[in-house]
Scaffold this active site. Sequence first.
Site, PDB file in Angstrom:
ATOM      1  N   ASP A 130     -31.138  20.569  12.446  1.00 55.79           N
ATOM      2  CA  ASP A 130     -32.278  21.398  12.062  1.00 55.79           C
ATOM      3  C   ASP A 130     -32.616  21.240  10.585  1.00 55.79           C
ATOM      4  O   ASP A 130     -32.298  22.101   9.766  1.00 55.79           O
ATOM      5  CB  ASP A 130     -31.978  22.862  12.384  1.00 55.79           C
ATOM      6  CG  ASP A 130     -31.753  23.064  13.876  1.00 55.79           C
ATOM      7  OD1 ASP A 130     -32.064  22.131  14.657  1.00 55.79           O
ATOM      8  OD2 ASP A 130     -31.286  24.131  14.270  1.00 55.79           O
TER       9      ASP A 130
ATOM     10  N   ASP B 240     -27.587  20.254  22.866  1.00 54.67           N
ATOM     11  CA  ASP B 240     -27.696  20.919  21.566  1.00 54.67           C
ATOM     12  C   ASP B 240     -26.559  21.943  21.475  1.00 54.67           C
ATOM     13  O   ASP B 240     -25.859  22.184  22.459  1.00 54.67           O
ATOM     14  CB  ASP B 240     -29.068  21.619  21.508  1.00 54.67           C
ATOM     15  CG  ASP B 240     -29.482  21.997  20.094  1.00 54.67           C
ATOM     16  OD1 ASP B 240     -28.724  21.723  19.151  1.00 54.67           O
ATOM     17  OD2 ASP B 240     -30.576  22.573  19.951  1.00 54.67           O
TER      18      ASP B 240
ATOM     19  N   GLU C 195     -21.450  22.224  18.846  1.00 51.71           N
ATOM     20  CA  GLU C 195     -20.424  22.164  17.773  1.00 51.71           C
ATOM     21  C   GLU C 195     -19.116  22.820  18.173  1.00 51.71           C
ATOM     22  O   GLU C 195     -18.080  22.352  17.690  1.00 51.71           O
ATOM     23  CB  GLU C 195     -20.993  22.800  16.502  1.00 51.71           C
ATOM     24  CG  GLU C 195     -22.134  22.035  15.876  1.00 51.71           C
ATOM     25  CD  GLU C 195     -23.446  22.137  16.666  1.00 51.71           C
ATOM     26  OE1 GLU C 195     -23.634  23.158  17.342  1.00 51.71           O
ATOM     27  OE2 GLU C 195     -24.227  21.192  16.640  1.00 51.71           O
TER      28      GLU C 195
END
Lengths: 934, 614
Positions: A601, A525, A528
């Site tokens: 999300d 997770d 980015e």
Amino acid sequence: MGSPDRRSPASLLLFLLFVLVFSSADAWKKDEFRSCRQTPFCKRARGRAPHSIPPFSVAEVSLSDGAVSARLVPSPAIYQVTDDDASAAADDNDDNLRPLLLRLSVYHGGILRLEIDEDPSSASTPKRRFRLPDVLLPDLEDRRLWLSRLSSPSDADFTSFYVADGFEGVLLHSPFEIVVRRVGSAAEPVLSLNSHGLFDFEQLRAKKEGENWEESFRSHTDARPNGPQSISFDVSFHGANFVYGIPEHASPSLSLRPTRGPGVDESEPYRLFNLDVFEYLHDSPFGIYGSIPFMLSHGASSSSGFFWLNAAEMQIDVLAPGWDDPAAPDTGRIDTFWMSEAGVVDAFFFVGPGPKDVLKQYASLTGTQAMPQEFAVAYHQCRWNYRDEEDVAAVNAGFDEHDIPYDVLWLDIEHTDGKRYFTWDKVLFPNPEEMQKKLAAKGRRMVTIVDPHIKRDDSFHLHKEATEKGFYVKDESGKDYDGWCWPGSSSYPDMLNPEIREWWAEKFSYKNYVGSTSSLYIWNDMNEPSVFNGPEVTMPRDALHYGDVEHRELHNAYGYYFHMATANGLLKRGDGKDRPFVLSRAFFAGSQRYGAIWTGDNSADWDHLRASVPMVLNLGLTGMSFSGADVGGFFGNPDADLLVRWYQLGAYYPFFRGHAHHDTKRREPWLFGEHNTALMREAIHIRYSLLPYYYTLFREASVSGIPIMRPLWLEFPADKETYDNGEAFMVGPSLLVQGIYEKNQKSISVYLPSGSSWFNLRNGVKLDGGASHKLDVSEDGVPSFQRAGTIVPRKDRFRRSSTQMVNDPYTLVIALNGSLAAEGELYVDDGKSYEFEKGAYIHRRFIFADGKLESIDIRPPNAGNKKFSTDCTVERIILLGLPSGAEKAVVEPGNHETNIELGPLTLRSGSKPIAFTIRKPNVRIADDWSIRIL
Amino acid sequence: MGTHRLKVPLAIFCLCFFWIAGFASLSPRELLGIAPQDVGYYKSDVIKCKDGSKKFTKQQLNDEFCDCPDGTDEPGTSACPEGKFYCRNAGHIPQTIFSSRVNDGVCDCCDGSDEYNGSANCPNTCWEAGKAAREKIKKKIATHQEGLLMRKQEVEKAKQAFAKDEAELLKLKNEEKILKGLVEKLREHKERIEKAEEEERLRKEKEEKKRRDAEIKSNELNKSSEESPQDDTEGTQDTLEKASQGKIEVVQESAVQLENEYKSGTEIPDDHTVTQITNDHGDSITSSHVSDHKSDEVPSDYATDQAQSSETTEGLSKEELGRLVASRWTGEQTEQGEEQTKESDDAKEEEQEHNIDFPESAEEENYDSYNSENDDDRHKYDDDDFEDETDEEYQEDHVEPDVSTHSGEDFKSDFPDATPSGRPSWLDKIQQTVQNIIQAFNFFKTPVDISESSRVKNEYDDASSKLSKLQSRISTLSEKLKHDFGKEKEFYSFYDHCFENKKNKYTYKVCPFKKATQVEGHSTTQLGRWEKFDESYRAMQFANGDRCWNGPDRSLKVRLRCGLKDELADVDEPSRCEYVAILSTPILCLEEKLKELQEKLEDMNKSQPSHDEL
């Protein structure tokens, strides 16, 4: 435990009021992200009118090394600076007049590659532009066609060359333009670049006295030591009705809506910049977690694609017809405008001509979906967070108690010791191995989260080691970059460096990852990367990577590299025998080779449920076959109605996982009353029964790059009604699923594509294609249909998890078309290892024609020496669309008779006998056989 | 899997063989997974699906093909998704499992009968497991037996206590009636006296006024311009009011007094409570203001925060920015991180202090709603506050009303003969006194005899104070008796009990019929206010506790189970801000449950294989 915090009832009302007023402000923070206007390169490029900049012309065209090479010469005309940007004015100098190098090469299967870079021999700075390695398949060069002939009529101002049978590339010399067109009298263009003269290339140059290259956004300053270096150009898709792709954006629309031109209110280009966006909107062109700069077009006459291999920030406009000339009629093409902050032009044109051809062409560059283990295709249960071992045991028992299958239980960040990944909270998870073994005893796996931010804590071995070895990304001054994420002050391993990726991969060995077992898999997770105190919640663009590559040049691929290193870690851990499972949030072109991704999300509302389908479809079109949205919605509390509908739809996502934020109420499928439990159980059961079909589709995706979940037009390219349908989708070639996206919906209009009839899988009723059908909505499930002429393999026995289904017998569902024929496939292997690469698999084609069903081996003879064997049989064959009268069937070999009787479509209490069913043919799935209806 | 591949282990075969000797028409294969009481159902040659959807032949029973969607025809295989498999588990308890467990490679039945195709080797563990289970059940039975006796005593006690309280209430209500009459009489008397006095005073005043009229007029202007700047506004107002409303001053005064008396009657604290009250007094003043203040400020503060986050994050340090952004996902306030500067630590402490105030004020308002007069009270209270009044009476006004037990005892100490046995009662005495006074008073005497008039007034004050105390006791009692204490009033003693449990840094306090809290150091978080019993008196529900940041109101469910001691255990928060706990108590040691356990044990003993099988 919840932190102490209270409100007196008197203030409650005001508090609620405040929640109402500020909840929207609480969500997406628009101001924190740059608009095109706030992004100088985008603002500059977008402000230009067609043909307003000095054109480039082509010179010195030659064949070299089997490819076309040439120089791209900027014209010396003075720049017509139309905007007020200072650095744009500064572009007006000699540096930008140096010729660029151009190369055109052709690859097998209908791919034209265009590369444009600066000429290093005349460079005025030592800095070289970044060319992203490791994304294109290593064997790509082997598939390059050696061009031996250029066609350049002496009086013509162009050079043409072979691209594929029926297609040629044309390099127009002055002004510079590239056209891919069909060969022949019509010479229709398919794709073109710079047809509107928007090609621009800011060359690297030395900084002038007094010039300031810094850029500021909010409190952050980007040093931009290398100055402006952006590239922009226009690409036209000829004969296209719609364009698709360039994920990741949230939208209820399947096609890419125009962002500029007539009829478009002021809007933003589609932004490709990997960002962790808190409570992202369900309909916005702004960038979210991943980026794939691949766009494809589809129209009645052709399909084509364009891919720009570039990991810097990209902004893409889809231009509405008439954008350049409001008087011009609809040209039957779609123009697009591509802008990137840095890098080079390394772009690929895919000629199609069919939509599946385009996907295969793209897959031949960036690879296909990695074949997952069977368990990964089943249902996953996640929550932030399952708190402790007791909680894990209780949830695990809950599924058993309610006879709901699931395969994987997930642990989010709270399982770690202070967000130090690869560690366990000693109080909450004192015996992680034992916990995993308990799950494994029921055939279940566990997934733990491993994020890229490493806690800057000298007592944390990983940090110590990374610091000592200099493995972190550096800030602009050369020190280890220090950002803020879950653990607080954190640093980020520099995944661009292959040595560091190897080091990272080692961390997943059983020895290094203490408390891990062979049934543990990984979730990446925040890759980015998410940096809470960074510009736009990510890493500063002037941070430095391996080889002095600036973060701006590589940003969109950071997550890709992290995913790659993690997947390789799992591969190494299992000695290359165990297929990795790694879910990643960030992604780039090629991420499909390393595992699954999910849409991040999302929120528990109907709009997000609706947007999930176009999102997953566009991911599939751009190579990411293995994706899904969080079932239930991550933020917020879904009511039972929404949750049930989400399960019913989510059961068809290629990646099927329930997940929830830690502030939400518990929502395991049995917490909403018996009736809803039954509905969710049924939804999950449908997925489990379809596992053989899904696994077969995964095989197809891993071989050809055709996604599992498909837009209708991929299967029905001639049916214009389907081109922008983002509400329904195909699962493989055979099943059509229509989502329900509104609360209490009573009826729904479902469009069934033309050229085929359809069987409603609820009641077996046959419906015509090429028409919309108004159907009553049932709470029992979302509408689903089997296309006439197909055969779907299922396993209708239910188990705790997919593991226990291995030896269960199959059910074949045959939907006959008008000529009483049907076809389908089944792929089976051991579900976990790489033995299939050596031929250890079963691949059958079932063909029903002339009253006879045959199973044919389609495993190629050169597949390998290894064999896969199974004793699995077919226990039931359901025939939809068979005229009445049949009572018996004869099975060959063995010449034994078996009964045909009416049976239900699904084995559920209360289901009616509606379809002819061949009872217990008991033929082995591994064998050749035939069954003749008497 | 074809039927020809069915391998039935010998043991099961034998077992079944003996067991179904009476039903020789069914083969062991056919009998698989059928409960003994169901065997009869499968005897005929053509059998109906239980849901009536279809018929099937005996050959189709357990033939690995699902004919009945409800699973009737495949009790012994995994062919029907909705089927159930019965394992006999000799030596332990029989079990019915989902068909999905049959031959799935996992041992589910302790006798291993669910895994008969050889894919898993499941040893028969029923004997050991059964032994352990029997031991466990025996223990449970013993607990229940002992607990049941305790429960009986408890119920007896509760019934008595309930009856006693009910009787008291009845008696009090009668007394209230009488006392009310007396007070009314005294009031009339008092008013007549006052009227007479007032008339006299007015007369005197008139005379005085005439005399001084001219003098006052000439001086008034100068006087007011000199004095008012020195006076505080209230003083001025007071003076003005006094001057203009002099006529009703006396009446008003007595009204205030009456009200004070009334309130002091509501809560009569013992010494211990008084000190607490003093604190509470200080706190509650702050709290009521803080809460008012906060209700305006917290959101707008937060709004500013929000606005800042989108406008002026410039001003934040990198670390603060990181925390701020992280807090969106976590919902934690950014100040509450681990590594804080000293300054922000202080800020945190301060905030916690404020937090402590919240439940108090919440409580106050909660109880406010019980009494209709309260809104007025509060305003008065605020006014008093501004007047800086600190006399004892005032303090007594603001006792928290939840110390009901104390007030009950105090009530008794104040009315020493309040018990039925005390004769002659205080009421008789007071009746006598009033009678005497009223008879003795001479209305026609002017001016009014001052000592007599004050005697009447005192007696009136005394009686009305007694009345309010009485009424407050009545309201406390009826408030208590209003609750649902269970079918046999078995939970009556819980009313005055709180149960505590310490877990890590938290202390959990559960007060049935009142509230539940989580205490950490000096900070108290309310987990919920009493709502009701749930699950037919097997759980207590507390709801509407303090709100979670970005989440729901806290709530607590306390599951009750049989135990020999009242003990709170296993406090947990399975979902954010939704707590659960377990309370053991003899009250839950129920006869039915005991019987059930005994029957279960009997069954287990019966199914021991040693004597009737093999």
